[in-house]
Design an enzyme around this catalytic site. Structure first.
Site, mmCIF file in Angstrom:
data_model
loop_
_atom_site.group_PDB
_atom_site.id
_atom_site.type_symbol
_atom_site.label_atom_id
_atom_site.label_comp_id
_atom_site.label_asym_id
_atom_site.label_seq_id
_atom_site.Cartn_x
_atom_site.Cartn_y
_atom_site.Cartn_z
ATOM 1 N N ASP A 99 8.639 36.082 -16.701
ATOM 2 C CA ASP A 99 10.057 36.397 -16.574
ATOM 3 C C ASP A 99 10.782 35.189 -15.988
ATOM 4 O O ASP A 99 10.163 34.307 -15.397
ATOM 5 C CB ASP A 99 10.246 37.658 -15.717
ATOM 6 C CG ASP A 99 9.653 37.500 -14.326
ATOM 7 O OD1 ASP A 99 10.114 36.634 -13.572
ATOM 8 O OD2 ASP A 99 8.693 38.236 -13.986
ATOM 9 N N GLU A 107 -17.232 19.280 -33.935
ATOM 10 C CA GLU A 107 -16.159 20.037 -33.269
ATOM 11 C C GLU A 107 -15.432 19.154 -32.252
ATOM 12 O O GLU A 107 -14.210 19.211 -32.125
ATOM 13 C CB GLU A 107 -16.748 21.259 -32.546
ATOM 14 C CG GLU A 107 -17.164 22.383 -33.478
ATOM 15 C CD GLU A 107 -17.962 23.476 -32.761
ATOM 16 O OE1 GLU A 107 -17.885 24.621 -33.210
ATOM 17 O OE2 GLU A 107 -18.669 23.167 -31.762
#
Ligand code: DGJ
Length: 716
Positions: free
Chosen positions: A520, A600
């Site tokens: 928020d 990877e």
């Protein structure tokens, strides 16, 4: 009041009520009060002062702040128990003031005024003639930012104490109700899913009584025209700058008018005001546009990039971080961490973050919260020694804390059992086996500030992840008015954060509450970024980040590449897609890079490189939602477009694959129609008009969960 593209008008009625007239597209120098009509409406009472005039009713008139208990039966802005135990409030206009700059809002976060912002404040005072309770409505016009912030100050101007049990920070009345209500709801690991509902007769309410703004509902809502889409239509945004209990109610009334209120949740709230005392309600940021949802989002993105946080990182490139949580959970040693960081450096990380498990006996989540001293078995040289070794590798060092909590099995709890929120004689519910410290108490605030200060001074710590892992129940603090405790907790938290961050301005703070349980603007005031969700599955993240993007910019959303099968969903998603999704946030890794294959690793290195290449565009560019994860077309797409509209980074992820499926098209947005662009992956040159109106075919050869990311660059 005028912002650059909007006008807000109100009027003092002849009987002294402050009526709302208009908020919408800019209209200069027109008195719009002719919009208000007056009829005798049955069962809508007329104020006593109206005499025999039956056409005046608070139940019908649009108002800036509603009365309570005196004839307006819609959702109210206030409820107060007066000295005579009545609950009536009738706000009559007594004066107004206009001044340069912004109203002050002590102890609460709010939109900051930056150099070059043009701001003016209007304060309008309404007084209840009987109780003396006075409400001052404050409006700050940020003209250049195109937003208005609002708050309400309540002062007991009477002679008897008053108990405030409801105070909404914003009340907005419309004369019509052709709106949809957009809100962002969810749960732990699936926050801020997009919901769009038509208004129904009666009330629709969202909110939280969990002590935090919550995973379940976000304190940001939109009311938009039924025909509004990304590119067109009227949209009103309401963003509550508060991190505790909140409520937002939208009501369609008997005459198809609409009222929206937003403020602290009234359940379990009560605040005693002695004569002369004041209460400040938290702020709401209002934005209006007639240019659709994308424009509304851009308005909030702009203000939350520049005007909410004061942390030095708000304008700086955020570090690429490697977080230890999903890599090791509680199981690590100094050497394993250093090893992890060494491999992380090879991936291009800037910062290594040691998550939970480094203190006391914290080998699981049953214990040790509150014992913020290094576990000597895991970290024989402490945080200091670990930070030194990490720094040696060229990485900054960061650490996780959860200061608002305590485990019953901890020294802190044994020493200060009374520091927790618990109701005497009522064994408290546990959340993740932990209890909540009573941050409304000064000694608890001081304890947190002191241990944080000690920790931050003890080692070279560049970053803090501030976590909070339960909803708050059994709220009770010391005797006295228990209805004040939830709010005092939030005020205590803000005070603590203010003190710590002022003392350590060089530290980057990332907020977290089990992921996005406290995402928020109140927290963004202190933490420039917040861990978006505990769910790192890239496919779920498409929905989470899509929903979050309506009210918050991507530079506030923590997003990491994690391993497959994913720890939350067990789903396998190609690394490239995980990278695309994570780089639409504050990019990082949450895996053990030492366990990656050479291929990877190579791919991760390339992802970091790509992120670095485009990080300015991602952070500062305009964000466009191109295809919603809810569209049912089997793909999600979004783009970042530079402010001069010459460059874009387009991202596409296939979310659902059928063999021999329909050809889908991707229409770009935000480009200039008259410019020609080179489209990287397709290796073609097209005009902006062609790319936006005709679009590009989405590669049918892409498999489920595969993605593509490509640059679109103006060639002339
Ligand atoms: C919840 C957070 O959201 C996670 O990222 C992690 O930090 C854990 N807490 C640690 O307990």
């Amino acid at each position: 009041m005028h912002t650059s593209h909007s006008t807000y008008q109100m009027k003092i009625s002849e009987l002294g009520y402050l009526l709302h007239i208009y908020y919408g597209s800019r209209i200069d120098d027109e008195d719009l009060s002719g919009l208000l009509t007056h009829y005798d409406r049955g069962f809508s009472p007329n104020p006593n002062v109206a005499g025999r005039d039956r056409t005046v009713s608070l139940d019908v008139m649009p108002q800036e702040f509603s009365s309570a208990g005196v004839g307006d039966f819609r959702v109210s802005s206030i409820e107060a128990e007066n000295g005579d135990l009545s609950r009536a409030f009738e706000g009559k206009y007594t004066g107004h003031w206009i001044y340069e700059g912004k109203y002050s809002l002590p102890d609460l976060p709010g939109l900051r005024v930056r150099e070059n912002d043009r701001t003016d404040t209007l304060e309008a005072e309404l007084k209840d003639p009987v109780s003396g309770l006075t409400v001052t409505l404050c409006y700050c016009v940020f003209e250049n930012l195109d937003v208005i912030t609002r708050t309400v100050r309540v002062r007991n101007g009477g002679t008897e104490p008053v108990r405030l049990t409801r105070i909404m920070s914003v009340t907005m009345d419309w004369l019509e109700s052709d709106f949809d209500f957009i809100h962002f709801d969810g749960r732990h690991t699936m926050e801020r899913e997009f919901h769009r509902d038509p208004l129904i007769s009666g009330q629709q309410t969202i909110g939280s009584i969990r002590g935090t703004s919550s995973h379940q509902h976000n304190p940001f809502v939109i009311l938009c025209g039924k025909d509004a889409g990304e590119e067109h239509g009227e949209c009103y945004g309401f963003s509550f700058v508060y991190s505790g209990n909140f409520q937002c109610t939208v009501e369609k009334d008997q005459f198809d008018q609409t009222r929206l209120v937003m403020g602290i949740h009234p359940d379990r709230f009560s605040w005693k005001l002695e004569p002369g005392e004041s209460f400040f309600a938290p702020e709401v940021i209002l934005a209006y546009t007639d240019r659709g949802l994308t424009k509304l989002s851009h308005m909030y993105h702009d203000i939350f990039r520049t005007n909410i946080s004061s942390n030095i990182y708000r304008n700086k490139k955020r570090p690429v971080l490697l977080n230890s949580w999903e890599a090791a959970y509680f199981d690590f040693r100094h050497e394993t961490l250093v090893d992890m960081a060494r491999h992380g450096a090879e991936l291009g990380a800037d910062l290594f973050v040691l998550d939970d498990g480094w203190f006391g006996d914290r080998n699981n989540d049953f214990c040790a919260l509150g014992d913020w001293k290094e576990n000597p078995e895991k970290l024989p040289r402490g945080l200091k020694g670990l930070a030194e070794d990490i720094n040696e590798l060229g990485l900054d060092f960061g650490v996780w804390v959860e200061p608002e909590m305590v485990s019953e099995n901890s020294r802190l709890y044994r020493e200060h059992p009374d520091w927790t929120l618990q109701i005497p004689g009522r064994p408290a519910a546990r959340g993740r086996y932990q209890l909540v410290l009573d941050l409304s108490r000064e000694e608890v605030q001081n304890y947190i500030v002191d241990f944080m200060d000690e920790m931050l001074s003890s080692a070279n710590i560049a970053y803090v992840k501030w976590d909070m892992n339960r909803s708050i129940s059994e709220v009770w603090s010391g005797g006295g008015n228990q209805g004040a405790v939830f709010h005092r907790y939030v005020l205590g938290l803000y005070r603590v954060l203010e003190r710590i961050e002022n003392a350590h301005p060089e530290v980057l703070f990332e907020g977290c509450s089990g992921g996005g349980g406290r995402f928020d603007p109140g927290m963004l005031y202190y933490h420039p970024q917040i861990w978006c969700s505990d769910n790192t599955d890239a496919i779920n993240r498409l929905k989470i980040q899509y929903g979050t993007s309506f009210g918050y910019p991507v530079c506030t959303m923590g997003a990491h590449v994690s391993v497959c099968p994913n720890h939350q969903t067990k789903r396998a998603v190609p690394l490239g897609t995980r990278g695309i999704v994570a780089m639409s946030g504050t990019f990082g890794y949450e895996l053990d890079p030492g366990k990656l294959t050479a291929r990877e690793k190579e791919e991760c290195r390339a992802l970091t490189e790509t992120y670095r290449t485009y990080s300015s565009l991602i952070d500062q560019g305009d964000y466009y939602r191109l295809e919603s994860p809810y569209s049912g077309k089997g793909f999600t797409a979004w783009a970042f477009v530079s402010r001069d509209r010459r460059e874009a980074l387009v991202n596409v992820v296939i979310t659902d694959k059928e063999p021999n499926g329909a050809q889908r098209y991707l229409k770009l947005r935000g480009l200039r129609e008259d410019l020609r662009y080179h489209v990287e992956r397709y290796d073609i040159c097209r005009s902006g008009a062609a790319l936006m109106r005709a679009g590009l075919p989405v590669d049918l050869g892409l498999g489920e969960y595969e993605g593509m990311q490509f640059a679109v660059t103006a060639v002339r």
